[in-house]
Design an enzyme around this catalytic site. Structure first.
Site, mmCIF file in Angstrom:
data_model
loop_
_atom_site.group_PDB
_atom_site.id
_atom_site.type_symbol
_atom_site.label_atom_id
_atom_site.label_comp_id
_atom_site.label_asym_id
_atom_site.label_seq_id
_atom_site.Cartn_x
_atom_site.Cartn_y
_atom_site.Cartn_z
ATOM 1 N N HIS A 184 0.815 -1.217 0.000
ATOM 2 C CA HIS A 184 0.000 0.000 0.000
ATOM 3 C C HIS A 184 0.851 1.271 0.000
ATOM 4 C CE1 HIS A 184 0.829 -1.164 4.138
ATOM 5 N NE2 HIS A 184 0.740 0.110 4.448
ATOM 6 N N HIS A 243 27.438 -3.720 -12.000
ATOM 7 C CA HIS A 243 28.348 -4.501 -11.162
ATOM 8 C C HIS A 243 27.701 -5.712 -10.502
ATOM 9 C CE1 HIS A 243 31.349 -0.944 -10.510
ATOM 10 N NE2 HIS A 243 31.115 -1.200 -11.795
ATOM 11 N N ARG A 260 35.212 -9.175 -14.007
ATOM 12 C CA ARG A 260 35.495 -9.479 -12.597
ATOM 13 C C ARG A 260 34.220 -9.568 -11.771
ATOM 14 N NH1 ARG A 260 36.147 -3.957 -13.045
ATOM 15 N NH2 ARG A 260 35.449 -2.709 -11.282
#
Length: 147
Positions: A14, A103, A137
């Site tokens: 809500h 990322h 990475r």
């Protein structure tokens, strides 16, 4: 970039309902197809009842991306993150949303409905939708998240 051919789920409690309606309309006007998981009004409800179904669909792969909104964005995000393969990021501005995608490969955006202005919320949604996961990475780190 998340293409307009991708179905986007949206849900709220809500407290997040007014912003959910604005975000939903904004996305539909931009050509996205949106699946609304509710709630559908301002009556007090429990955020897990809306976070779980959306997060389950992301977890199983039947939905690639979602947006969840509650008052602070915390409870609904915590609930969604209980599901495997879900990476729900609480974002309150464009840069946080961009980093969550780039990322962390976030697949659900959580917004704090009571603490973000509509203009910033829509810009945050745009940043989430327009940012690609960088991989590299970051991929190694993402693979370590699920237990």
């Amino acid at each position: 970039m998340i293409g307009k051919e991708i179905l986007i789920g949206i849900g709220s409690d809500h407290a997040g309902f007014p912003l959910k309606e604005k975000v939903k309309e904004y996305l539909e006007n931009k050509g996205y197809t949106v699946k609304d998981y509710g709630t559908h009004g301002l009556e007090s409800v429990d955020y897990p009842d809306f976070a779980h179904p959306l997060a389950k669909d992301v977890s199983t792969g039947s939905l690639l991306h979602g947006i969840l909104i509650c008052g602070s964005g915390n409870g609904i995000s915590m609930t969604a993150n209980k599901h495997p393969h879900v990476r729900c990021a609480l974002c309150w501005n464009r840069e946080i949303a961009r980093l969550a995608r780039a990322h962390n490969n976030a697949n659900i955006l959580s917004l704090p409905g009571r603490f973000i202005e509509e203009k910033e919320a829509l810009a945050t949604v745009d940043a989430y939708l327009s940012t690609e996961f960088e991989g590299g990475r970051h991929e190694r780190r993402i693979e370590k998240i699920d237990l």
